[in-house]
Design a protein around this motif. Sequence first.
Motif, PDB file in Angstrom:
ATOM      1  N   LEU A  11      21.256 -16.190  24.817  1.00  0.00           N
ATOM      2  CA  LEU A  11      21.047 -14.770  25.096  1.00  0.00           C
ATOM      3  C   LEU A  11      21.737 -13.944  24.019  1.00  0.00           C
ATOM      4  CD1 LEU A  11      20.233 -12.413  27.009  1.00  0.00           C
ATOM      5  CD2 LEU A  11      22.418 -12.790  28.192  1.00  0.00           C
ATOM      6  N   VAL A  12      21.007 -12.976  23.500  1.00  0.00           N
ATOM      7  CA  VAL A  12      21.553 -12.125  22.444  1.00  0.00           C
ATOM      8  C   VAL A  12      21.012 -10.712  22.628  1.00  0.00           C
ATOM      9  CG1 VAL A  12      19.677 -12.648  20.822  1.00  0.00           C
ATOM     10  CG2 VAL A  12      21.939 -12.013  19.948  1.00  0.00           C
ATOM     11  N   GLN A  13      21.752  -9.736  22.145  1.00  0.00           N
ATOM     12  CA  GLN A  13      21.303  -8.355  22.234  1.00  0.00           C
ATOM     13  C   GLN A  13      20.341  -8.021  21.103  1.00  0.00           C
ATOM     14  OE1 GLN A  13      24.939  -6.011  22.323  1.00  0.00           O
ATOM     15  NE2 GLN A  13      24.905  -5.974  24.562  1.00  0.00           N
ATOM     16  N   THR A 116      13.768 -24.616  23.759  1.00  0.00           N
ATOM     17  CA  THR A 116      15.046 -23.936  23.976  1.00  0.00           C
ATOM     18  C   THR A 116      14.770 -22.454  24.211  1.00  0.00           C
ATOM     19  OG1 THR A 116      17.284 -23.567  23.089  1.00  0.00           O
ATOM     20  CG2 THR A 116      15.482 -23.573  21.491  1.00  0.00           C
ATOM     21  N   GLN A 117      15.414 -21.903  25.209  1.00  0.00           N
ATOM     22  CA  GLN A 117      15.151 -20.511  25.598  1.00  0.00           C
ATOM     23  C   GLN A 117      15.908 -19.556  24.689  1.00  0.00           C
ATOM     24  OE1 GLN A 117      13.155 -19.195  28.276  1.00  0.00           O
ATOM     25  NE2 GLN A 117      13.601 -17.262  27.215  1.00  0.00           N
ATOM     26  N   VAL A 118      15.191 -18.572  24.199  1.00  0.00           N
ATOM     27  CA  VAL A 118      15.791 -17.460  23.459  1.00  0.00           C
ATOM     28  C   VAL A 118      15.466 -16.188  24.230  1.00  0.00           C
ATOM     29  CG1 VAL A 118      15.725 -16.091  21.345  1.00  0.00           C
ATOM     30  CG2 VAL A 118      15.675 -18.597  21.212  1.00  0.00           C
ATOM     31  N   THR A 119      16.508 -15.464  24.607  1.00  0.00           N
ATOM     32  CA  THR A 119      16.337 -14.217  25.352  1.00  0.00           C
ATOM     33  C   THR A 119      17.039 -13.098  24.599  1.00  0.00           C
ATOM     34  OG1 THR A 119      16.282 -15.419  27.457  1.00  0.00           O
ATOM     35  CG2 THR A 119      16.672 -13.042  27.542  1.00  0.00           C
ATOM     36  N   VAL A 120      16.277 -12.048  24.309  1.00  0.00           N
ATOM     37  CA  VAL A 120      16.816 -10.890  23.597  1.00  0.00           C
ATOM     38  C   VAL A 120      16.823  -9.717  24.553  1.00  0.00           C
ATOM     39  CG1 VAL A 120      16.645  -9.428  21.564  1.00  0.00           C
ATOM     40  CG2 VAL A 120      15.841 -11.802  21.462  1.00  0.00           C
TER      41      VAL A 120
END
Length: 122
Positions: A11-13, A116-120
């Motif tokens: 998780l990243v902004q 792999t999950q990437v959430t922005v």
Amino acid sequence: QVQLVESGGGLVQTGGSLRLSCAASGSFFSVNSMGWYRQAPGKQRELVASISDGGRTNYAESVRGRFTISRDNAENTVYLQMSSLKPEDTAVYYCNGRLRLNSYSHYLNDYWGQGTQVTVSS
């Protein structure tokens, strides 16, 4: 048995960066092209970036200039450096590798990582 093992999602902004890694392991002769695909909920899987065994790269228009694909041939590993991330980059990212399994066949076999999950977040 060949495996592609991914790491680096999270998780990243908005505006942040992440680096994905994918290593091929098992019994094979060589790795041809490698790439990253992604699939967002309700959408089809799409190519994000690919890199040939000679280092030639290809990017989706939506990530060009923000993402960089690279590989370490000695480690059979491909990387995806993602910068200036946007909420629309949120997806499950899958590593793909096209491998020759032995020296007497030029046939390329397709293998996929587990995702792999990437959430922005906005």
